[in-house]
Scaffold this motif. Structure first.
Motif, PDB file in Angstrom:
ATOM      1  N   ASP A  79      65.930 -18.993  28.953  1.00 20.99           N
ATOM      2  CA  ASP A  79      64.990 -19.934  29.435  1.00 20.99           C
ATOM      3  C   ASP A  79      64.404 -20.633  27.917  1.00 20.99           C
ATOM      4  O   ASP A  79      63.273 -21.038  28.068  1.00 20.99           O
ATOM      5  CB  ASP A  79      63.869 -19.302  29.990  1.00 20.99           C
ATOM      6  CG  ASP A  79      64.477 -18.498  31.372  1.00 20.99           C
ATOM      7  OD1 ASP A  79      65.242 -19.201  32.071  1.00 20.99           O
ATOM      8  OD2 ASP A  79      64.110 -17.281  31.550  1.00 20.99           O
ATOM      9  N   GLN A  80      65.378 -21.138  27.080  1.00 22.16           N
ATOM     10  CA  GLN A  80      64.730 -21.650  25.864  1.00 22.16           C
ATOM     11  C   GLN A  80      65.760 -23.050  25.616  1.00 22.16           C
ATOM     12  O   GLN A  80      65.657 -23.491  24.527  1.00 22.16           O
ATOM     13  CB  GLN A  80      64.908 -20.685  24.686  1.00 22.16           C
ATOM     14  CG  GLN A  80      64.159 -19.651  24.798  1.00 22.16           C
ATOM     15  CD  GLN A  80      64.155 -18.773  23.419  1.00 22.16           C
ATOM     16  OE1 GLN A  80      63.768 -19.231  22.474  1.00 22.16           O
ATOM     17  NE2 GLN A  80      64.351 -17.195  23.618  1.00 22.16           N
ATOM     18  N   GLY A  81      66.563 -23.178  26.587  1.00 20.48           N
ATOM     19  CA  GLY A  81      67.527 -24.437  26.422  1.00 20.48           C
ATOM     20  C   GLY A  81      68.674 -24.250  25.684  1.00 20.48           C
ATOM     21  O   GLY A  81      69.452 -25.331  25.584  1.00 20.48           O
ATOM     22  N   ILE A  82      69.093 -22.813  25.480  1.00 17.56           N
ATOM     23  CA  ILE A  82      70.299 -22.517  24.501  1.00 17.56           C
ATOM     24  C   ILE A  82      71.618 -22.895  25.310  1.00 17.56           C
ATOM     25  O   ILE A  82      72.349 -23.421  25.122  1.00 17.56           O
ATOM     26  CB  ILE A  82      70.346 -21.306  24.054  1.00 17.56           C
ATOM     27  CG1 ILE A  82      68.934 -21.146  23.078  1.00 17.56           C
ATOM     28  CG2 ILE A  82      71.441 -20.847  23.223  1.00 17.56           C
ATOM     29  CD1 ILE A  82      68.544 -19.654  23.085  1.00 17.56           C
ATOM     30  N   GLY A  83      71.497 -22.591  26.860  1.00 18.53           N
ATOM     31  CA  GLY A  83      72.802 -22.978  27.445  1.00 18.53           C
ATOM     32  C   GLY A  83      73.106 -24.491  27.649  1.00 18.53           C
ATOM     33  O   GLY A  83      74.195 -24.947  27.503  1.00 18.53           O
ATOM     34  N   LYS A 111      70.419 -31.433  33.353  1.00 19.40           N
ATOM     35  CA  LYS A 111      70.423 -31.176  31.893  1.00 19.40           C
ATOM     36  C   LYS A 111      71.509 -31.819  31.275  1.00 19.40           C
ATOM     37  O   LYS A 111      71.592 -32.322  29.944  1.00 19.40           O
ATOM     38  CB  LYS A 111      70.538 -29.753  31.701  1.00 19.40           C
ATOM     39  CG  LYS A 111      69.461 -28.872  32.333  1.00 19.40           C
ATOM     40  CD  LYS A 111      68.037 -29.109  31.655  1.00 19.40           C
ATOM     41  CE  LYS A 111      67.067 -28.257  32.286  1.00 19.40           C
ATOM     42  NZ  LYS A 111      65.679 -28.451  31.549  1.00 19.40           N
ATOM     43  N   CYS A 112      72.695 -32.011  32.115  1.00 17.70           N
ATOM     44  CA  CYS A 112      73.864 -32.580  31.232  1.00 17.70           C
ATOM     45  C   CYS A 112      74.547 -33.663  31.946  1.00 17.70           C
ATOM     46  O   CYS A 112      75.528 -34.116  31.441  1.00 17.70           O
ATOM     47  CB  CYS A 112      75.036 -31.349  31.231  1.00 17.70           C
ATOM     48  SG  CYS A 112      74.234 -29.852  30.581  1.00 17.70           S
ATOM     49  N   GLY A 141      77.366 -18.578  28.403  1.00 18.57           N
ATOM     50  CA  GLY A 141      76.439 -17.269  28.489  1.00 18.57           C
ATOM     51  C   GLY A 141      75.329 -16.970  27.392  1.00 18.57           C
ATOM     52  O   GLY A 141      75.823 -17.484  26.348  1.00 18.57           O
ATOM     53  N   VAL A 142      74.265 -16.555  27.515  1.00 13.22           N
ATOM     54  CA  VAL A 142      73.087 -16.354  26.550  1.00 13.22           C
ATOM     55  C   VAL A 142      72.852 -14.960  26.930  1.00 13.22           C
ATOM     56  O   VAL A 142      72.608 -14.651  28.043  1.00 13.22           O
ATOM     57  CB  VAL A 142      72.140 -17.302  26.711  1.00 13.22           C
ATOM     58  CG1 VAL A 142      71.206 -16.922  25.853  1.00 13.22           C
ATOM     59  CG2 VAL A 142      72.594 -18.718  26.366  1.00 13.22           C
ATOM     60  N   THR A 168      76.454 -26.169  26.257  1.00  9.80           N
ATOM     61  CA  THR A 168      77.183 -27.152  27.035  1.00  9.80           C
ATOM     62  C   THR A 168      77.495 -28.394  26.431  1.00  9.80           C
ATOM     63  O   THR A 168      78.372 -29.115  26.606  1.00  9.80           O
ATOM     64  CB  THR A 168      76.496 -27.134  28.491  1.00  9.80           C
ATOM     65  OG1 THR A 168      76.509 -25.957  28.928  1.00  9.80           O
ATOM     66  CG2 THR A 168      77.386 -28.100  29.361  1.00  9.80           C
ATOM     67  N   LYS A 169      76.118 -29.070  25.965  1.00 12.32           N
ATOM     68  CA  LYS A 169      76.409 -30.389  25.252  1.00 12.32           C
ATOM     69  C   LYS A 169      77.536 -30.012  23.982  1.00 12.32           C
ATOM     70  O   LYS A 169      77.937 -31.110  23.393  1.00 12.32           O
ATOM     71  CB  LYS A 169      75.035 -30.680  24.861  1.00 12.32           C
ATOM     72  CG  LYS A 169      74.367 -31.185  26.024  1.00 12.32           C
ATOM     73  CD  LYS A 169      72.868 -32.130  25.827  1.00 12.32           C
ATOM     74  CE  LYS A 169      72.522 -32.428  27.017  1.00 12.32           C
ATOM     75  NZ  LYS A 169      71.150 -33.229  26.753  1.00 12.32           N
ATOM     76  N   ALA A 170      77.282 -28.975  23.112  1.00 14.28           N
ATOM     77  CA  ALA A 170      78.246 -28.855  22.101  1.00 14.28           C
ATOM     78  C   ALA A 170      79.857 -28.913  22.726  1.00 14.28           C
ATOM     79  O   ALA A 170      80.790 -29.569  21.836  1.00 14.28           O
ATOM     80  CB  ALA A 170      77.928 -27.627  21.314  1.00 14.28           C
ATOM     81  N   CYS A 171      79.985 -28.356  23.747  1.00 14.45           N
ATOM     82  CA  CYS A 171      81.318 -28.698  24.352  1.00 14.45           C
ATOM     83  C   CYS A 171      81.821 -29.877  24.698  1.00 14.45           C
ATOM     84  O   CYS A 171      82.794 -30.389  24.575  1.00 14.45           O
ATOM     85  CB  CYS A 171      81.599 -27.362  25.568  1.00 14.45           C
ATOM     86  SG  CYS A 171      81.417 -25.912  25.170  1.00 14.45           S
ATOM     87  N   MET A 172      80.753 -30.785  25.240  1.00 14.10           N
ATOM     88  CA  MET A 172      80.950 -31.979  25.735  1.00 14.10           C
ATOM     89  C   MET A 172      81.268 -32.785  24.417  1.00 14.10           C
ATOM     90  O   MET A 172      82.350 -33.732  24.418  1.00 14.10           O
ATOM     91  CB  MET A 172      79.868 -32.439  26.431  1.00 14.10           C
ATOM     92  CG  MET A 172      79.294 -31.856  27.812  1.00 14.10           C
ATOM     93  SD  MET A 172      78.053 -32.408  28.601  1.00 14.10           S
ATOM     94  CE  MET A 172      78.383 -33.993  29.169  1.00 14.10           C
TER      95      MET A 172
END
Length: 267
Positions: free
Chosen positions: A88-92, A127-128, A81-82, A96-100
Motif C-alpha cells: 500500500d505504498q505504490g511499490i507494486g 495505475k499502469c 510481489g511485495v 510494474t513500470k520498471a518492467c514496462m
C-alpha cells in the motif's frame, strides 16, 4: 521511505526465493527452478531498502504470431510481489513500470500481464495503462473412463505441436525456458503436458479438480479421461473466447486481437 528499484543480480536470488515463497506460497524447489531458467526467459527487478529486498517483479519474453505470418515481440509481466510490511505504498506499481520500461527499451511491441484476480484489472488500468485485451470462456466436465492413448509430453514436444495446431490463428508462442518452467509448475501440482489423438492439453490438479489451462483439437473423451487418469473428479477447461471473461490485460499501444490464444500463462 527511500528505496530503489533495480534489475536483479545473481546475489539477490536467495532473498528473492524467500520473498516469492512468502508472498505466493510455492515450494522452494519450484521457485529455485524459476531462477535457474530466468536468464533464458527474461529478467526481473528488485525493490530494495538498505540491504533488504522486499519486492520483485519479472518480465518474460514471448512473441505473438498473427494469421498473416507476421509476428510481434511480447513482454509478459509476471509475479509482482511485495512483502506484507511494505504494501500500500505504490511499490507494486513502480515494479510494474520498471518492467514496462525494460520492455520498451528492448523494442517490445506489446506489454501484457495476467491480473491475479478480477479486482486487479481496474488497478492495472488505473495505475499502469493496461486494459483487458484477450478473453476466455470456461466449461466444467465430469471425470469419465480411463482410455488408452493419452501420452505425457515433454516441454519441447508440446511447444512444437502447439504451434502447428494453432497455425493460422493469432496466438502467443513461448521460448523454451518458459515452457520448461511451465512443465515444472504443472508437474509440481499433479499435472503436466498431454497428447491424445492429435490433440493436446495441459493442466494441474487442485482439490480434486483438474484445471485445464489449455486444450487444442481435443476429442470429446480426452478431458474426461484425463481427469480419471490424474485422479480428479471433474475438470474446469479454459478456452480462448473473444466474447467471454477478461483474461490478458495489455498496454494500449499495440492491442492484441481479442481472440488471441494466450492460455499457456504461468498462473
Amino acid at each position: 521511505m527511500i528505496y530503489q528499484i533495480r534489475e536483479y543480480r545473481s546475489d539477490d536470488i536467495g532473498s528473492l526465493c524467500s520473498l516469492w515463497s512468502n508472498v505466493f506460497g510455492d515450494p522452494a524447489r519450484l521457485v529455485e527452478r524459476f531462477f535457474e531458467l530466468l536468464p533464458s526467459m527474461g529478467t526481473g527487478f528488485a525493490a530494495e531498502f538498505g540491504d533488504e529486498v522486499f519486492g520483485a517483479a519479472y518480465v518474460l519474453d514471448a512473441f505473438l504470431l498473427l494469421p498473416d505470418g507476421t509476428s510481434k515481440k511480447v513482454a509478459y509481466i509476471y509475479a509482482v510481489g511485495v512483502d506484507e510490511l511494505y504494501r500500500d505504498q505504490g511499490i507494486g506499481k513502480e515494479l510494474t513500470k520498471a518492467c514496462m520500461r525494460k520492455a520498451w527499451e528492448d523494442s517490445i511491441d506489446i506489454c501484457c500481464t495476467l491480473p491475479a484476480e478480477g479486482s486487479l484489472y481496474g488497478w492495472y488500468e488505473k495505475k499502469c495503462g493496461f486494459k483487458p485485451a484477450t478473453f476466455c470462456g470456461y466449461e466444467t466436465v465430469s471425470a469419465g473412463q480411463v482410455v488408452d492413448g493419452i501420452h505425457r509430453m515433454h516441454a519441447d514436444e508440446y511447444g512444437f505441436m502447439r504451434d502447428n495446431l494453432l497455425k493460422g490463428r493469432a496466438h502467443i508462442s513461448f521460448y523454451y525456458g518458459y515452457l520448461l518452467f511451465q512443465e515444472a509448475l504443472l508437474e509440481e501440482y499433479g499435472g503436466g503436458f498431454f497428447e491424445y489423438k492429435g490433440g493436446i492439453a495441459c493442466g494441474y490438479v487442485e482439490n480434486d479438480t483438474l484445471y485445464v489451462k489449455e486444450v487444442i483439437n481435443d476429442a470429446p473423451e480426452f478431458i474426461p479421461a484425463l481427469c480419471a487418469m490424474l485422479g480428479a473428479k471433474c475438470a474446469v477447461i479454459r478456452r480462448a473466447d473473444a466474447s467471454d471473461e477478461p483474461y490478458i490485460a495489455a498496454y494500449d499501444g499495440d492491442p492484441l486481437p481479442p481472440d488471441t490464444v494466450w492460455n499457456l500463462t504461468l498462473d
